[in-house]
Scaffold this motif. Structure first.
Motif, mmCIF file in Angstrom:
data_model
loop_
_atom_site.group_PDB
_atom_site.id
_atom_site.type_symbol
_atom_site.label_atom_id
_atom_site.label_comp_id
_atom_site.label_asym_id
_atom_site.label_seq_id
_atom_site.Cartn_x
_atom_site.Cartn_y
_atom_site.Cartn_z
ATOM 1 N N GLY A 14 34.182 45.563 30.451
ATOM 2 C CA GLY A 14 33.017 46.267 30.905
ATOM 3 C C GLY A 14 33.014 47.824 30.704
ATOM 4 O O GLY A 14 34.225 48.340 29.803
ATOM 5 N N THR A 15 32.251 48.447 31.371
ATOM 6 C CA THR A 15 32.207 49.954 31.130
ATOM 7 C C THR A 15 32.057 50.524 32.335
ATOM 8 O O THR A 15 31.478 50.071 33.615
ATOM 9 C CB THR A 15 31.121 50.546 30.042
ATOM 10 N N TYR A 35 29.928 52.449 34.745
ATOM 11 C CA TYR A 35 28.507 52.714 34.879
ATOM 12 C C TYR A 35 28.357 54.056 35.849
ATOM 13 O O TYR A 35 27.450 54.896 35.645
ATOM 14 C CB TYR A 35 27.835 51.698 35.637
ATOM 15 N N SER A 36 29.308 54.320 37.053
ATOM 16 C CA SER A 36 29.261 55.446 37.868
ATOM 17 C C SER A 36 30.514 55.429 38.527
ATOM 18 O O SER A 36 31.060 54.709 38.320
ATOM 19 C CB SER A 36 27.755 55.467 38.670
ATOM 20 N N GLU A 73 30.227 48.121 34.962
ATOM 21 C CA GLU A 73 29.168 46.992 34.813
ATOM 22 C C GLU A 73 29.904 46.111 33.662
ATOM 23 O O GLU A 73 30.416 46.632 32.709
ATOM 24 C CB GLU A 73 28.045 47.881 34.045
ATOM 25 N N ARG A 99 27.638 44.060 38.186
ATOM 26 C CA ARG A 99 28.331 45.428 38.527
ATOM 27 C C ARG A 99 29.309 45.124 39.765
ATOM 28 O O ARG A 99 28.759 44.532 40.626
ATOM 29 C CB ARG A 99 27.469 46.516 38.705
ATOM 30 N N VAL A 132 31.490 58.329 32.829
ATOM 31 C CA VAL A 132 30.495 57.298 32.365
ATOM 32 C C VAL A 132 30.573 56.795 31.128
ATOM 33 O O VAL A 132 30.613 57.552 30.158
ATOM 34 C CB VAL A 132 29.007 57.921 32.884
ATOM 35 N N GLY A 133 30.685 55.331 31.043
ATOM 36 C CA GLY A 133 30.664 54.805 29.615
ATOM 37 C C GLY A 133 31.860 54.379 29.194
ATOM 38 O O GLY A 133 32.058 53.797 28.055
#
Length: 320
Positions: A242-243, A245-246, A268, A274, A289-290
């Motif tokens: 995943g990545t 997200y926040s 995410e 999430r 983020v990301g």
């Protein structure tokens, strides 16, 4: 009343540095000196206090209206605003000498009472106390220090008749050095709605729910679908990729089980759901983020293992 008294003589080392036990010789000189002089009980013996004490202690009230003998100490307690008013200077000097030697902690270890005659409502009491004994230096599990015993003779005001004797022993000590055990991480709350998720964790599988009616994936685990309301579902294994997200970086409040600062992220997953977890493998100030992450399982202690996310191998530099 008794405390942990597993003790052995200690003739070398702290708390004093003046020979084998030079402090003990100094303290011994206080034996026989007054601890309190010509003190008076704050209140006369009275029926309401007897009733309250009996109710609190579950003690039957004496049928003749006298005070229970074991109430003896109650009538000599000076109150919060008069705690030192009757103390003799010799007793304060003794305690001060122990404080100066590093014996700043205190614990009550023994209380002994002898009863001579009953007290009745309207009686007033007076008392004198003496420093009866000081022990040689002792080492206990709490630390190293000295046992100090005082004896209080309690008399009925007016005729001076002896009512009872109260011996009270304290240990004034220097606390033993201890390394505090690390606090345990909080335990997750496992119930019938999320038990399947934690069973998956025990198998190193990240399970999410898929609705049998509309095929929507959901996390965290819920008893029903938040898209169509169906209560029929199947557990499916997520890829664990995943990545971020926040995220937030926790600085305060500090909690003993966690080393602040640390990053907590909303990740995410590739499947679209999430979840919140910690980010590992990268300093907290490098989380972005990301950032691509992948699942790993962190063994916290012998009983607890948690799913967390590590910055994906080969992607840390790209995330900086």
């Amino acid at each position: 009343m008794s405390g942990d008294r597993r003790e052995t003589p200690d003739r070398t080392g702290p708390p004093d540095d003046g020979g084998p036990d030079a402090l003990f010789e100094k303290l011994k000189a206080y034996e026989g000196q007054p601890a309190a002089q010509a003190a008076r009980g704050r209140d006369p013996v009275n029926t309401p206090m007897i009733r309250h004490w009996c109710e609190a202690m579950g003690h039957p009230a004496p049928p003749d209206g006298s005070a229970p003998a074991t109430m003896l100490q109650v009538w000599t307690m000076p109150g919060l605003d008069r705690g030192r008013s009757a103390r003799a200077s010799a007793y304060d000097e003794l305690l001060g000498a122990l404080d100066e030697a590093g014996c700043t902690s205190v614990v009550a270890t023994d209380s002994e009472q002898e009863y001579a005659r009953p007290l009745r409502p309207g009686d007033e009491v007076g008392y004198d106390a003496v420093i009866e004994s000081v022990s040689p230096r002792k080492t206990t599990k709490l630390g190293t220090g000295y046992f100090v015993t005082t004896r209080m003779d309690i008399r009925r005001a007016g005729d001076g008749a002896l009512v009872g004797t109260h011996r009270f022993r304290i240990l004034k000590y220097r606390p033993a050095a201890r390394s505090a055990p690390r606090a345990r991480r909080p335990r997750p709350v496992v119930n019938r709605d999320n038990a399947g998720f934690w069973e998956g964790v025990s198998q190193h599988r990240l399970l999410v729910q898929r609705c049998d009616a509309c095929a929507a994936l959901r996390f965290p685990w819920l008893p029903g679908c938040n898209a169509c309301g169906s209560d029929s579902w199947t557990a499916v294994e997520a890829s664990g990729r995943g990545t971020v997200y926040s995220y937030v970086v926790m600085h305060h409040p500090p909690f003993p089980a966690f080393d602040v600062p640390y990053a907590v992220a909303l990740v995410e997953l590739a499947e679209g759901v999430r979840m919140i977890s910690n980010i590992t493998g990268v300093p907290h100030d490098r989380v972005r983020v990301g950032m691509p992450v992948e699942l790993e399982f962190l063994r916290v202690d012998d009983e607890l293992e948690l799913p967390v996310f590590r910055a994906r191998t080969g992607d840390e530099e790209a995330a900086r």
